[in-house]
Motif scaffolding. Structure first.
Motif, PDB file in Angstrom:
ATOM      1  N   LYS A  47      -1.157 -18.213  -9.209  1.00 27.08           N
ATOM      2  CA  LYS A  47      -1.386 -16.770  -9.377  1.00 27.08           C
ATOM      3  C   LYS A  47      -1.733 -16.550 -11.143  1.00 27.08           C
ATOM      4  O   LYS A  47      -2.514 -15.489 -12.296  1.00 27.08           O
ATOM      5  N   LEU A  48      -2.720 -17.689 -11.896  1.00 20.02           N
ATOM      6  CA  LEU A  48      -3.346 -17.348 -12.927  1.00 20.02           C
ATOM      7  C   LEU A  48      -4.811 -18.325 -13.053  1.00 20.02           C
ATOM      8  O   LEU A  48      -5.580 -17.191 -13.159  1.00 20.02           O
ATOM      9  N   ARG A  89      -8.740 -14.939 -11.954  1.00 21.72           N
ATOM     10  CA  ARG A  89     -10.004 -14.864 -13.377  1.00 21.72           C
ATOM     11  C   ARG A  89     -10.756 -15.554 -13.790  1.00 21.72           C
ATOM     12  O   ARG A  89     -12.185 -15.330 -13.471  1.00 21.72           O
ATOM     13  N   LEU A  90     -10.950 -16.664 -12.546  1.00 16.70           N
ATOM     14  CA  LEU A  90     -11.890 -17.799 -11.950  1.00 16.70           C
ATOM     15  C   LEU A  90     -12.764 -17.118 -10.898  1.00 16.70           C
ATOM     16  O   LEU A  90     -14.436 -16.652 -11.566  1.00 16.70           O
ATOM     17  N   SER A  91     -11.773 -16.570 -10.350  1.00 17.61           N
ATOM     18  CA  SER A  91     -13.448 -15.342  -8.302  1.00 17.61           C
ATOM     19  C   SER A  91     -13.519 -13.851  -9.505  1.00 17.61           C
ATOM     20  O   SER A  91     -15.087 -13.513  -8.893  1.00 17.61           O
ATOM     21  N   THR A  92     -12.462 -13.876 -11.027  1.00 12.97           N
ATOM     22  CA  THR A  92     -13.727 -12.379 -11.173  1.00 12.97           C
ATOM     23  C   THR A  92     -14.526 -12.562 -11.496  1.00 12.97           C
ATOM     24  O   THR A  92     -15.622 -11.989 -11.974  1.00 12.97           O
ATOM     25  N   VAL A  93     -14.910 -13.969 -12.404  1.00 10.21           N
ATOM     26  CA  VAL A  93     -15.774 -14.102 -13.639  1.00 10.21           C
ATOM     27  C   VAL A  93     -17.502 -14.368 -12.273  1.00 10.21           C
ATOM     28  O   VAL A  93     -18.544 -14.427 -11.690  1.00 10.21           O
ATOM     29  N   GLU A 135     -13.020  -7.905  -7.866  1.00  8.94           N
ATOM     30  CA  GLU A 135     -11.366  -7.166  -7.945  1.00  8.94           C
ATOM     31  C   GLU A 135     -11.850  -6.041  -7.139  1.00  8.94           C
ATOM     32  O   GLU A 135     -11.459  -4.807  -6.652  1.00  8.94           O
ATOM     33  N   ARG A 136     -12.709  -6.144  -5.735  1.00  5.44           N
ATOM     34  CA  ARG A 136     -13.256  -4.187  -5.537  1.00  5.44           C
ATOM     35  C   ARG A 136     -11.956  -4.446  -3.880  1.00  5.44           C
ATOM     36  O   ARG A 136     -11.887  -3.320  -3.087  1.00  5.44           O
ATOM     37  N   LEU A 137     -11.417  -5.648  -4.008  1.00  8.75           N
ATOM     38  CA  LEU A 137     -10.985  -5.928  -2.035  1.00  8.75           C
ATOM     39  C   LEU A 137      -9.630  -5.511  -2.436  1.00  8.75           C
ATOM     40  O   LEU A 137      -9.114  -5.321  -3.919  1.00  8.75           O
ATOM     41  N   PRO A 138      -9.166  -4.473  -1.265  1.00  6.27           N
ATOM     42  CA  PRO A 138      -8.284  -4.160  -1.823  1.00  6.27           C
ATOM     43  C   PRO A 138      -6.576  -5.586  -1.912  1.00  6.27           C
ATOM     44  O   PRO A 138      -6.894  -6.837  -1.601  1.00  6.27           O
ATOM     45  N   ALA A 139      -5.712  -5.146  -1.847  1.00  2.00           N
ATOM     46  CA  ALA A 139      -4.041  -6.376  -2.693  1.00  2.00           C
ATOM     47  C   ALA A 139      -3.832  -6.957  -1.419  1.00  2.00           C
ATOM     48  O   ALA A 139      -4.243  -8.015  -1.818  1.00  2.00           O
ATOM     49  N   THR A 140      -3.911  -6.966  -0.360  1.00  2.00           N
ATOM     50  CA  THR A 140      -3.993  -7.695   0.538  1.00  2.00           C
ATOM     51  C   THR A 140      -4.671  -8.834   0.558  1.00  2.00           C
ATOM     52  O   THR A 140      -4.615 -10.019   1.247  1.00  2.00           O
ATOM     53  N   LYS A 141      -6.306  -8.243   0.805  1.00  2.00           N
ATOM     54  CA  LYS A 141      -6.971  -9.286   0.574  1.00  2.00           C
ATOM     55  C   LYS A 141      -7.344 -10.280  -0.630  1.00  2.00           C
ATOM     56  O   LYS A 141      -7.249 -11.643  -0.735  1.00  2.00           O
ATOM     57  N   ARG A 197      -6.183 -18.959   0.095  1.00  2.00           N
ATOM     58  CA  ARG A 197      -7.689 -19.809   0.619  1.00  2.00           C
ATOM     59  C   ARG A 197      -8.466 -20.622  -0.420  1.00  2.00           C
ATOM     60  O   ARG A 197      -8.723 -21.631  -0.045  1.00  2.00           O
ATOM     61  N   LEU A 198      -8.076 -19.851  -1.953  1.00  2.00           N
ATOM     62  CA  LEU A 198      -9.463 -20.794  -3.211  1.00  2.00           C
ATOM     63  C   LEU A 198      -8.531 -22.113  -3.264  1.00  2.00           C
ATOM     64  O   LEU A 198      -8.834 -22.981  -3.368  1.00  2.00           O
ATOM     65  N   VAL A 199      -6.561 -21.415  -3.523  1.00  2.00           N
ATOM     66  CA  VAL A 199      -6.397 -22.655  -3.146  1.00  2.00           C
ATOM     67  C   VAL A 199      -6.402 -23.851  -2.632  1.00  2.00           C
ATOM     68  O   VAL A 199      -5.658 -25.340  -1.929  1.00  2.00           O
ATOM     69  N   SER A 200      -6.324 -22.971  -0.994  1.00  2.00           N
ATOM     70  CA  SER A 200      -6.053 -24.012   0.265  1.00  2.00           C
ATOM     71  C   SER A 200      -7.509 -25.382  -0.170  1.00  2.00           C
ATOM     72  O   SER A 200      -7.628 -26.557   0.604  1.00  2.00           O
ATOM     73  N   THR A 201      -8.996 -24.555  -0.584  1.00  2.00           N
ATOM     74  CA  THR A 201      -9.872 -24.648  -0.223  1.00  2.00           C
ATOM     75  C   THR A 201     -10.166 -26.210  -2.055  1.00  2.00           C
ATOM     76  O   THR A 201      -9.769 -27.417  -1.168  1.00  2.00           O
TER      77      THR A 201
END
Length: 270
Positions: free
Chosen positions: A21-22, A26-30, A36-42, A49-53
């Protein structure tokens, strides 16, 4: 289950929730402007998937440490001192619970009955490790398969950002994914099952009881069947890319052949 393991399960559950959630947004945006251009579902699946990694790297590297340096577990694979293995399994159980909640909250876009069954079966099997401290070597050996997950997730990240399949990074990641998946999930099967068969008929095996024996053997058979199916699909996808036949763009919303074909793919908790 001891207080320490319960604390680790609960702490991991909360930690992965906060990461989803947090931290991830933030990390992906940087790191990735295209996030930020991805649709909400993605965006939801991206964070998942980042958490999974992160989970896969923590658990997978911890597994290697135990395999190389935990002499008690290696000396007695059925009843060896399970302290470190239980800690690692508790982290995974916290992750599985977090992912079940995520699937339930986003069922319309990410829900998949297969993964619910997978998670529940894994929690059932790992419950024996946490409550009785049995089969530490085999539980640890299974979790090494997590090391292939970051490559699978990275392939999805590239596709979401619309990298062409011929892109150098995509090709390199695909080849690495195939090699690592083969090494940690397929090539280890003969060694793993040789160790399993070596326990049959021993006093340690009989002490497990019928419930633990059935949970152990049946879950391993099911997971290895899945691993062989996934390895076939990954190998076929890798072959198409290497021979120049993988340039066709997949249908919108479809997973590639190099993943398992579900809406929500997390190759974990084996």
């Amino acid at each position: 289950m001891e207080t320490r393991e319960l604390t680790v399960v609960a702490g991991s559950f909360v930690g992965f929730q906060l990461l989803f959630k947090l931290v991830s947004p933030r990390l992906s945006t940087v790191i990735t402007p295209g996030y930020e251009r991805l649709p909400a579902t993605k965006l939801t699946e991206w964070n998942s998937r980042l958490v999974s990694t992160v989970h896969a790297l923590i658990v997978g590297l911890f597994c290697l440490y135990i395999l190389w340096f935990d002499d008690a577990v290696n000396a007695n694979p059925v009843w060896g001192d399970p302290s470190l293995v239980k800690l690692n399994v508790a982290i995974t159980c916290g992750y599985l619970l977090y992912d079940l909640v995520l699937l339930a909250c986003n069922w319309s876009t990410m829900g998949d009955g297969f993964f619910v069954c997978h998670h529940l079966a894994a929690l059932y099997a790992y419950g024996y490790v946490l409550t009785r401290g049995v089969l530490p070597y085999f539980a640890n050996f299974r979790l090494i398969s997590e090391l292939s997950t970051p490559f699978v997730n990275q392939r999805w990240f590239f596709e979401s950002l619309k990298y062409p399949r011929s892109h150098r990074l995509v090709v390199l990641n695909g080849m690495a994914m195939a090699v690592v998946f083969f090494l940690v999930r397929t090539a280890v099967m003969p060694s793993y099952w040789a160790s399993v068969f070596a326990t049959f008929g021993t006093e340690e095996f009989e002490r497990l009881g019928r419930g633990a024996q059935v949970a152990w053997i049946t879950s391993c058979i099911a997971l290895d069947i899945l691993n062989m199916i996934w390895m076939y699909k990954i190998g076929r996808g890798c072959y198409k890319v290497m021979t120049g036949r993988g340039g066709r763009k997949p249908k919108d919303g479809a997973e590639t052949e190099a993943t398992s074909g579900g809406k929500h793919v997390n190759n974990h908790a084996d």
